[in-house]
Design a protein around this motif. Structure first.
Motif: not given
Length: 246
Positions: A23, A25, A27, A56-57, A66-70
């Motif tokens: 998926k 996302d 952390n 994701k980051d 897709t930074k911050g998302k996936t």
């Protein structure tokens, strides 16, 4: 999520494969001690932290927008470490066959589901069948849930139980003619198996029941043949069960 590509995604029983779908996302870096492979420096890659780079980051997610998302840190680590160390690489021909099968997946599944419903209804009304465990049947306790979560159909893999127990179930799977007696599932062909005398035969009866593989249970995965032909084969197989053993 780990998927078997050998079953319905391929759909033709001609290739082995599996896939990891991430998926993206999660952390992994929030608890490095719990997920050290992803969140701590990897010595074999010069101290790189997979989550920092591919999470994701990280910069890779930024590159893909897709930074911050996936991200893809788990999938990349599975390739860079698992594939490197254990070598579970799919053969090119298998990849070709599976990809070809996936292209027809929606069409096949619609037919699988409609065929399975017809077969389940037939079995539910047969005098030698004790029970049918198919969520598509209105009588099934999970029918309301399947309508909610799988509105397009209940799949084509289910079990049914014979009133005659172990011997009756063995006779049914041995009596089929068009249907194949194999341990595979998710094929374009209809397949049956008797778990208690096949895949679960090393368990005692109590253990078989706990695993959902009671002696009287037959597993069926309904294929793409004409449902009338599937039902006709099951009917003659059931008719061939010796009455004295019922």
């Amino acid at each position: 999520v780990v998927h078997s590509l050998t079953k319905f995604l391929n759909g033709h029983g001609n290739a082995l494969g599996g896939a990891i779908v991430e998926k993206g996302d999660f952390n992994w870096g929030a608890n490095p001690d719990k997920f050290p492979i992803l969140a701590k420096p990897c010595d074999s890659y010069h101290g790189m932290v997979f989550y920092d780079v591919f999470g994701k980051d990280g910069p890779v997610a930024e590159m893909f927008g897709t930074k911050g998302k996936t991200g893809m840190s788990f999938a990349i680590a599975a390739r860079a470490l698992g594939l490197r160390d254990a070598g579970p690489s799919m053969a090119p021909m298998n990849a070709f066959l599976i990809n070809t099968g996936i292209e027809t997946l929606p069409l096949r599944m619609a037919k699988h589901c409609s065929n399975a419903m017809a077969v389940a209804e037939f079995l539910a009304g047969h005098e030698k069948v004790a029970a049918v465990s198919y969520t598509g049947l209105p009588s099934n306790k999970n029918n309301s849930l399947i309508k909610q979560y799988c509105p397009n159909g209940s799949g084509s893999l289910f079990t049914f139980s014979l009133k005659g127990g172990f011997e009756a179930a063995k006779q049914v799977v041995n009596n089929v003619k068009m249907i194949s007696l194999v341990a595979n599932l998710g094929d374009c062909r209809t397949l049956v198996a008797h778990p208690a005398s096949m895949m679960h035969r090393q368990l005692n009866e109590e253990q078989q029941k706990a695993a959902g593989a009671s002696p009287e249970v037959v597993r069926i995965t309904v294929g793409l043949e004409d449902p009338k032909d599937i039902i006709a084969d099951l009917k003659q197989a059931l008719d061939g069960v010796v009455a004295a053993k019922m």
